[in-house]
Design a protein around this motif. Structure first.
Motif, PDB file in Angstrom:
ATOM      1  N   LEU A 127       0.825  -1.203   0.000  1.00  0.00           N
ATOM      2  CA  LEU A 127       0.000   0.000   0.000  1.00  0.00           C
ATOM      3  C   LEU A 127       0.858   1.252   0.000  1.00  0.00           C
ATOM      4  CD1 LEU A 127      -2.472  -0.986   2.875  1.00  0.00           C
ATOM      5  CD2 LEU A 127      -2.913  -1.200   0.426  1.00  0.00           C
ATOM      6  N   ALA A 128       0.316   2.304  -0.600  1.00  0.00           N
ATOM      7  CA  ALA A 128       0.847   3.653  -0.427  1.00  0.00           C
ATOM      8  C   ALA A 128      -0.234   4.472   0.265  1.00  0.00           C
ATOM      9  CB  ALA A 128       1.208   4.270  -1.763  1.00  0.00           C
ATOM     10  N   ILE A 129       0.150   5.207   1.298  1.00  0.00           N
ATOM     11  CA  ILE A 129      -0.804   5.990   2.084  1.00  0.00           C
ATOM     12  C   ILE A 129      -0.341   7.443   2.067  1.00  0.00           C
ATOM     13  CG2 ILE A 129      -1.931   6.242   4.313  1.00  0.00           C
ATOM     14  CD1 ILE A 129      -1.240   3.319   4.861  1.00  0.00           C
ATOM     15  N   LEU A 130      -1.146   8.294   1.458  1.00  0.00           N
ATOM     16  CA  LEU A 130      -0.781   9.694   1.272  1.00  0.00           C
ATOM     17  C   LEU A 130      -1.487  10.574   2.296  1.00  0.00           C
ATOM     18  CD1 LEU A 130      -1.035   9.942  -2.630  1.00  0.00           C
ATOM     19  CD2 LEU A 130       0.900   9.196  -1.230  1.00  0.00           C
ATOM     20  N   VAL A 139      -5.566   6.006   0.627  1.00  0.00           N
ATOM     21  CA  VAL A 139      -4.934   4.683   0.554  1.00  0.00           C
ATOM     22  C   VAL A 139      -4.959   4.183  -0.887  1.00  0.00           C
ATOM     23  CG1 VAL A 139      -4.994   2.307   1.385  1.00  0.00           C
ATOM     24  CG2 VAL A 139      -5.656   4.185   2.914  1.00  0.00           C
ATOM     25  N   HIS A 140      -3.787   3.783  -1.388  1.00  0.00           N
ATOM     26  CA  HIS A 140      -3.659   3.239  -2.739  1.00  0.00           C
ATOM     27  C   HIS A 140      -3.069   1.838  -2.639  1.00  0.00           C
ATOM     28  CE1 HIS A 140      -4.242   7.223  -4.788  1.00  0.00           C
ATOM     29  NE2 HIS A 140      -3.812   7.648  -3.606  1.00  0.00           N
ATOM     30  N   GLU A 141      -3.771   0.869  -3.190  1.00  0.00           N
ATOM     31  CA  GLU A 141      -3.287  -0.512  -3.181  1.00  0.00           C
ATOM     32  C   GLU A 141      -2.424  -0.733  -4.425  1.00  0.00           C
ATOM     33  OE1 GLU A 141      -5.476  -4.777  -3.297  1.00  0.00           O
ATOM     34  OE2 GLU A 141      -6.009  -3.491  -1.570  1.00  0.00           O
ATOM     35  N   LEU A 142      -1.142  -0.985  -4.209  1.00  0.00           N
ATOM     36  CA  LEU A 142      -0.199  -1.110  -5.318  1.00  0.00           C
ATOM     37  C   LEU A 142      -0.074  -2.551  -5.823  1.00  0.00           C
ATOM     38  CD1 LEU A 142       2.673   1.212  -3.988  1.00  0.00           C
ATOM     39  CD2 LEU A 142       0.636   1.829  -5.318  1.00  0.00           C
ATOM     40  N   GLN A 143      -0.012  -3.502  -4.895  1.00  0.00           N
ATOM     41  CA  GLN A 143       0.126  -4.905  -5.272  1.00  0.00           C
ATOM     42  C   GLN A 143      -0.573  -5.795  -4.258  1.00  0.00           C
ATOM     43  OE1 GLN A 143       4.722  -4.683  -6.947  1.00  0.00           O
ATOM     44  NE2 GLN A 143       3.943  -6.624  -6.237  1.00  0.00           N
ATOM     45  N   LYS A 144      -0.998  -6.966  -4.728  1.00  0.00           N
ATOM     46  CA  LYS A 144      -1.570  -7.975  -3.846  1.00  0.00           C
ATOM     47  C   LYS A 144      -1.182  -9.339  -4.378  1.00  0.00           C
ATOM     48  CE  LYS A 144      -5.924  -9.377  -1.640  1.00  0.00           C
ATOM     49  NZ  LYS A 144      -7.385  -9.067  -1.511  1.00  0.00           N
ATOM     50  N   ASP A 145      -0.692 -10.185  -3.481  1.00  0.00           N
ATOM     51  CA  ASP A 145      -0.208 -11.498  -3.900  1.00  0.00           C
ATOM     52  C   ASP A 145      -0.421 -12.501  -2.770  1.00  0.00           C
ATOM     53  OD1 ASP A 145       0.908 -13.460  -5.452  1.00  0.00           O
ATOM     54  OD2 ASP A 145       2.920 -12.581  -5.530  1.00  0.00           O
ATOM     55  N   VAL A 187       9.253  -1.668  -5.178  1.00  0.00           N
ATOM     56  CA  VAL A 187       8.904  -2.964  -4.604  1.00  0.00           C
ATOM     57  C   VAL A 187       9.716  -4.026  -5.323  1.00  0.00           C
ATOM     58  CG1 VAL A 187       7.045  -4.576  -4.085  1.00  0.00           C
ATOM     59  CG2 VAL A 187       6.567  -2.112  -4.174  1.00  0.00           C
ATOM     60  N   GLY A 188      10.543  -4.739  -4.568  1.00  0.00           N
ATOM     61  CA  GLY A 188      11.399  -5.752  -5.154  1.00  0.00           C
ATOM     62  C   GLY A 188      10.959  -7.155  -4.792  1.00  0.00           C
ATOM     63  N   ILE A 189      11.175  -8.079  -5.719  1.00  0.00           N
ATOM     64  CA  ILE A 189      10.980  -9.500  -5.475  1.00  0.00           C
ATOM     65  C   ILE A 189      12.071 -10.222  -6.254  1.00  0.00           C
ATOM     66  CG2 ILE A 189       9.208  -9.567  -7.278  1.00  0.00           C
ATOM     67  CD1 ILE A 189       8.016 -12.016  -5.813  1.00  0.00           C
ATOM     68  N   GLU A 190      12.937 -10.912  -5.520  1.00  0.00           N
ATOM     69  CA  GLU A 190      14.146 -11.511  -6.094  1.00  0.00           C
ATOM     70  C   GLU A 190      14.929 -10.421  -6.825  1.00  0.00           C
ATOM     71  OE1 GLU A 190      12.770 -14.876  -8.356  1.00  0.00           O
ATOM     72  OE2 GLU A 190      12.508 -16.091  -6.545  1.00  0.00           O
ATOM     73  N   LYS A 191      15.175 -10.568  -8.152  1.00  0.00           N
ATOM     74  CA  LYS A 191      15.963  -9.567  -8.871  1.00  0.00           C
ATOM     75  C   LYS A 191      15.094  -8.619  -9.686  1.00  0.00           C
ATOM     76  CE  LYS A 191      20.098 -12.456  -9.237  1.00  0.00           C
ATOM     77  NZ  LYS A 191      21.099 -13.058 -10.153  1.00  0.00           N
ATOM     78  N   ASN A 192      13.799  -8.716  -9.529  1.00  0.00           N
ATOM     79  CA  ASN A 192      12.876  -7.845 -10.263  1.00  0.00           C
ATOM     80  C   ASN A 192      12.351  -6.745  -9.355  1.00  0.00           C
ATOM     81  OD1 ASN A 192      13.003  -9.499 -12.643  1.00  0.00           O
ATOM     82  ND2 ASN A 192      11.602 -10.932 -11.641  1.00  0.00           N
ATOM     83  N   THR A 193      12.250  -5.543  -9.908  1.00  0.00           N
ATOM     84  CA  THR A 193      11.771  -4.397  -9.126  1.00  0.00           C
ATOM     85  C   THR A 193      10.767  -3.593  -9.942  1.00  0.00           C
ATOM     86  OG1 THR A 193      13.915  -4.232  -8.003  1.00  0.00           O
ATOM     87  CG2 THR A 193      12.459  -2.321  -7.872  1.00  0.00           C
ATOM     88  N   THR A 194       9.719  -3.155  -9.275  1.00  0.00           N
ATOM     89  CA  THR A 194       8.741  -2.246  -9.870  1.00  0.00           C
ATOM     90  C   THR A 194       8.722  -0.974  -9.044  1.00  0.00           C
ATOM     91  OG1 THR A 194       7.371  -4.101 -10.615  1.00  0.00           O
ATOM     92  CG2 THR A 194       6.332  -1.930 -10.519  1.00  0.00           C
ATOM     93  N   THR A 195       8.809   0.160  -9.722  1.00  0.00           N
ATOM     94  CA  THR A 195       8.772   1.454  -9.049  1.00  0.00           C
ATOM     95  C   THR A 195       7.454   2.145  -9.359  1.00  0.00           C
ATOM     96  OG1 THR A 195      11.179   1.699  -9.125  1.00  0.00           O
ATOM     97  CG2 THR A 195       9.894   3.701  -8.821  1.00  0.00           C
ATOM     98  N   TYR A 196       6.773   2.554  -8.297  1.00  0.00           N
ATOM     99  CA  TYR A 196       5.460   3.197  -8.438  1.00  0.00           C
ATOM    100  C   TYR A 196       5.615   4.701  -8.255  1.00  0.00           C
ATOM    101  CZ  TYR A 196       3.512  -1.501  -8.188  1.00  0.00           C
ATOM    102  OH  TYR A 196       3.209  -2.819  -8.437  1.00  0.00           O
ATOM    103  N   VAL A 197       5.245   5.426  -9.325  1.00  0.00           N
ATOM    104  CA  VAL A 197       5.350   6.881  -9.332  1.00  0.00           C
ATOM    105  C   VAL A 197       3.937   7.462  -9.352  1.00  0.00           C
ATOM    106  CG1 VAL A 197       6.239   8.906 -10.552  1.00  0.00           C
ATOM    107  CG2 VAL A 197       7.530   6.753 -10.579  1.00  0.00           C
ATOM    108  N   TYR A 198       3.702   8.435  -8.479  1.00  0.00           N
ATOM    109  CA  TYR A 198       2.388   9.064  -8.396  1.00  0.00           C
ATOM    110  C   TYR A 198       2.271  10.115  -9.484  1.00  0.00           C
ATOM    111  CZ  TYR A 198      -1.801  11.114  -6.303  1.00  0.00           C
ATOM    112  OH  TYR A 198      -3.075  11.571  -6.074  1.00  0.00           O
ATOM    113  N   GLN A 199       1.262   9.934 -10.371  1.00  0.00           N
ATOM    114  CA  GLN A 199       1.039  10.866 -11.475  1.00  0.00           C
ATOM    115  C   GLN A 199      -0.454  11.018 -11.724  1.00  0.00           C
ATOM    116  OE1 GLN A 199       3.310   8.695 -14.472  1.00  0.00           O
ATOM    117  NE2 GLN A 199       4.961  10.214 -14.397  1.00  0.00           N
ATOM    118  N   SER A 200      -0.913  12.233 -11.772  1.00  0.00           N
ATOM    119  CA  SER A 200      -2.311  12.537 -12.114  1.00  0.00           C
ATOM    120  C   SER A 200      -3.310  11.778 -11.250  1.00  0.00           C
ATOM    121  CB  SER A 200      -2.566  12.237 -13.605  1.00  0.00           C
ATOM    122  OG  SER A 200      -1.683  12.974 -14.416  1.00  0.00           O
ATOM    123  N   GLY A 201      -3.028  11.707  -9.947  1.00  0.00           N
ATOM    124  CA  GLY A 201      -3.997  11.144  -9.019  1.00  0.00           C
ATOM    125  C   GLY A 201      -3.897   9.657  -8.780  1.00  0.00           C
ATOM    126  N   SER A 202      -2.927   8.972  -9.398  1.00  0.00           N
ATOM    127  CA  SER A 202      -2.776   7.537  -9.176  1.00  0.00           C
ATOM    128  C   SER A 202      -1.313   7.149  -9.341  1.00  0.00           C
ATOM    129  CB  SER A 202      -3.655   6.734 -10.147  1.00  0.00           C
ATOM    130  OG  SER A 202      -3.256   6.958 -11.475  1.00  0.00           O
TER     131      SER A 202
END
Length: 209
Positions: A127-130, A139-145, A187-202
């Motif tokens: 989650l990201a909480i602004l 509250v923004h839900e970025l990933q769920k697994d 957010v990293g998992i093993e050698k993979n990473t995703t970066t979440y950037v806030y743009q235009s409300g999401s």
């Protein structure tokens, strides 16, 4: 003469004897001395009470503002901090913040925001909480697994870290590189990473350079 001395001495002794118990009685009433065990018990009780007032009944392991914890408790009942796999901890040590919580200004309004991973049932949720100001939080839900089952123990394979403003990020759709306009959540998992950037409300997902 001897009789006079004897009578005077007897009078002095009588006066001393009559005054002494009263003085002792006054001292006993004014000063109360507890036994050593009673003194230790009172100290122990004080410490327990002090700790109890500082406890966070919602989730004492997550250093988040109480309003944020209450909000999470409402939206994700029974949430808790997940257990990380051993490999994740080793990779997370390379970063200053994380692996559970990161703090930064994710939308450029100069207020401190939060990102975290939590466990609810068998799921891990990122989650990201602004801080929206005036006591409000978005509250923004970025990933769920689904949590990884490590021989019967559920563990998270994810780790969080902060991508700071100005760091290079790549758009995987166009392979173009740009600088983060403000802090971002990686957010990293093993050698993979995703970066979440806030743009235009999401939040939009990108790859770090």
């Amino acid at each position: 003469m001897k009789n006079r001395h004897f009578i005077l001495a007897a009078l002095l002794l009588a006066l001393a004897g009559s005054c002494s118990p009263k003085n002792e009685e006054v001292q006993d009433e004014q000063v109360e001395v507890n036994s050593p065990s009673e003194g230790l018990d009172s100290i122990a009780i004080t410490k327990k009470d002090a700790l109890k007032t500082d406890e966070n009944e919602i989730n004492p392991t997550m250093p988040l503002p109480p309003p944020v914890l209450r909000l999470l408790s409402e939206r994700y009942p029974g949430f808790k901090q997940p257990t990380l796999s051993a490999g994740v901890r080793a990779m997370a040590d390379a970063h200053e913040q994380g692996p559970y919580i990161v703090r930064g200004d994710f939308n450029g309004d100069t207020r401190q925001d939060y990102a975290l991973q939590l466990q609810q049932d068998r799921n891990v949720i990122v989650l990201a909480i602004l801080d929206a100001g005036n006591g409000n939080w978005d509250v923004h839900e970025l990933q769920k697994d689904i949590l990884f089952n490590d021989r019967g123990e559920l563990k998270s394979l994810y780790y969080l870290y902060l991508t700071e403003i100005g760091e290079e990020i790549m758009d995987p759709a166009t392979n173009e590189v740009f600088e983060a306009p403000h802090d971002a959540v990686s957010v990293g998992i093993e050698k993979n990473t995703t970066t979440y950037v806030y743009q235009s409300g999401s939040f939009e997902a990108y790859s770090p350079r």
